[in-house]
Design an enzyme around this catalytic site. Structure first.
Site, short mmCIF file in Angstrom:
data_model
loop_
_atom_site.label_atom_id
_atom_site.label_comp_id
_atom_site.label_asym_id
_atom_site.label_seq_id
_atom_site.Cartn_x
_atom_site.Cartn_y
_atom_site.Cartn_z
N GLU A 379 0.41 -2.00 -0.47
CA GLU A 379 0.15 -0.02 -0.17
C GLU A 379 1.15 1.64 0.17
O GLU A 379 0.90 1.91 0.36
CB GLU A 379 -0.82 0.07 0.74
CG GLU A 379 -2.31 -0.69 1.05
CD GLU A 379 -3.15 -1.55 2.18
OE1 GLU A 379 -2.32 -0.19 2.96
OE2 GLU A 379 -4.34 -0.84 2.05
N GLU A 466 -6.80 -6.79 -1.34
CA GLU A 466 -6.72 -6.98 0.52
C GLU A 466 -8.40 -6.63 0.17
O GLU A 466 -8.78 -4.94 -0.55
CB GLU A 466 -5.82 -5.77 0.99
CG GLU A 466 -5.72 -5.65 2.80
CD GLU A 466 -5.00 -5.35 3.50
OE1 GLU A 466 -3.68 -5.33 3.06
OE2 GLU A 466 -4.88 -4.17 3.88
#
Length: 544
Positions: A379, A466
């Site tokens: 991320e 995710e």
């Protein structure tokens, strides 16, 4: 994963109060964490200057505000106001922790197109985690700048999914604030000051009673009705339970027969924190009962116990867990993702040298494994696609390709893997690549799906590595209405997706309830509500 301060000044209510500009403060600590992400760590802080195009105007010398300002004094209600709603608190290493939802209400007649927030806090307050915001703290003053998509607030609307976790010695609540904002079509910026909660009156029209202006809907555990059933679409991509060497064609994952396939599975939490779930018996339970066909091994880089902050013994331990996980998945006929889980490091270049060595070793070791995928930056946040994320990927990808020339590689995107549309104008010139979108349904809604759809329509392959159906902190209430929209979108587009996270941590996104001490043979009572949602969905897809 899926990673989170306010200022000590005299009361703005006193006409003589002096408001200090944030720029006049001393050194600044900035935290820019994920979606998210109270699910990830208890120590996610990074250096990162606030965007220079934001106005952090500080507290003005008079409570009347600057020219053209919309201010709030004693007994007044501002048309734009802020609530810091405490949702959780506990004692920890850094003091007394408090988790806040940060909600900005817009009762102006025009849309807000940009805003930033200054607030008071105890002098020793630190930011532990934050999501969908960039937060800086110095000298008892906090500045909050929203993620790009949260800058816009419709007339009569409010923000959704912004939050922070802070710690200080007293557990003092956040209260006094000043918000600076711009209205659509107006040349001057406005400011409003207030105390959190003082404007929360039924006499003020808010997003809840002006729903035609709000583009979001929230549904929590307590008030959700029966789950909406979303049928699996006729998309040709199928969930497969047979291992086959994968490649990417267009926006689809394909097997050796040229058939479009979908991967669905679960992600570990940090390998260093929950190693007990990395074993064949655990994985088999989810394969047999849920119909998963992939496991994601999330190895944090900078957090406590992370690969890049520990010693050589810690690295060896983490690589041992990866090896155990890869071999267990392979023996069960599952695909597996080796995930370089950057989070608080934000910029993937922060530990680029370590990443190069790591992926060289991993891709050499598993070169003959056709079921291994590589996720090279979980991320990225506070990073630029063209100048930071893409150049990083262009260094790591050839290293993997040297050893495993045909493996599928997953590349993270900015703003905690939400800005996949940035790839459209400047994709990486490599085969067998996919780009990430992460979502937490109570926070990320149509605006993130629109980014993903825009990317897909432009031929960019998307992988949802995710996700969960709570908010971006990894905690809070479940938004099943938003989850159903994501479910429909994923099924209609034949996308692969992974649930966060395989742990019994006391939070909404954990798959197992805190009281569950099992590592296999799970029953319905062992699963959280979010896990039950995903279990039903995955069983439908797998035909169980």
């Amino acid at each position: 994963m899926q990673e989170r301060k306010i200022r000590k000044t005299l009361s703005f209510l006193l006409a003589s109060c002096m408001m200090l500009s944030l720029s006049a403060c001393g050194s600044k600590v900035t935290s820019s964490n994920a979606e998210n992400n109270g699910k990830n760590t208890d120590s996610s802080i990074e250096e990162n200057d606030a965007s220079s195009d934001k106005t952090s105007s500080g507290i003005s010398e008079s409570s009347s505000g600057s020219s053209g300002a919309a201010t709030s004094g004693a007994g007044e209600k501002s048309s734009v106001y802020v609530d810091f709603t405490p949702t959780n608190s506990w004692d920890g290493e850094k003091g007394k922790y408090t988790q806040y939802d940060v909600t900005v209400y817009n009762n102006e007649s025009e849309k807000i197109t940009d805003w930033s927030l200054d607030a008071e806090c105890p002098a020793d307050m630190v930011v532990d985690q934050n999501w969908n915001t960039t937060v800086s703290v110095s000298g008892g003053k906090m500045n909050i700048i929203p993620a790009d998509y949260a800058k816009v607030i419709e007339a009569g609307g409010k923000t959704e999914g912004l939050g922070i976790i802070v710690a200080d010695s007293t557990g003092n609540p956040l209260s006094k604030y000043q918000i600076s904002y711009s209205l659509e079509g107006a040349s001057d910026q406005k400011t409003a000051t207030g105390i959190s909660g003082e404007n929360s009156s039924d006499s003020i029209v808010t997003a809840e009673n002006n729903s035609e202006n709000s583009n979001v809907t929230n549904s929590t555990d307590s008030d959700s009705k029966e789950d909406t059933k979303v049928a699996v679409s006729n998309n040709t991509a199928k969930v497969t339970n047979t291992l086959s060497k994968l490649h990417v064609e267009g926006t689809s994952l394909m097997n050796e027969k040229g058939e479009a396939v979908r991967l669905q599975g679960i992600s570990t939490l940090g390998l260093a924190w929950y190693p007990q779930y990395v074993n064949e018996e655990t994985f088999k339970s989810f394969k047999d009962d849920w119909g998963i066909n992939i496991i994601r091994l999330a190895m944090y880089t900078q957090e406590d116990g992370g690969y890049c902050v520990g010693d050589e013994a810690n690295k060896k331990k983490l690589k041992g867990l990866i090896d155990k996980g890869v071999k267990a998945a392979t023996d069960l006929g599952l695909y597996v993702i080796i995930d370089w889980h950057i989070l608080s490091d934000g910029n993937p270049m922060t530990h680029e040298d370590e990443a190069e060595k790591f992926f060289d070793e991993m891709s050499r070791k598993y070169a003959s494994y056709s079921n291994v995928l590589y996720e090279i930056c979980n991320e990225p946040n506070g990073s630029n696609w063209k100048s930071q994320i893409k150049p990083y990927a262009e260094k790591i990808i050839p290293i993997i390709r040297k050893n495993a020339p045909d493996s599928v590689i997953i590349v993270g995107t900015n703003t905690w893997s939400q800005d996949v549309d940035d790839v459209i104008s400047d994709p990486i010139n490599e085969k067998n690549l996919m780009y990430t979108v992460h979502f937490y349904a109570a926070t990320h809604k149509e605006n993130i799906r629109n980014k993903a759809k825009k990317a897909l329509d432009a031929g960019i392959p998307v992988f949802i590595s995710e996700s969960s159906i709570c908010d971006a902190s990894g905690n809070g209430g479940l938004d099943k209405a938003s989850a159903d929209e994501w479910k429909k979108f994923i099924n209609e587009n034949g996308l692969s997706f992974i649930e966060w996270s395989l742990s019994n941590k006391n939070e909404s996104s954990a798959i197992l309830v805190p009281s569950c001490k099992k590592t296999s043979g799970f029953t319905d009572s062992d699963y959280t509500d979010s896990a039950k949602y995903y279990r039903t969905w995955m069983r439908e897809n797998a035909g169980l």
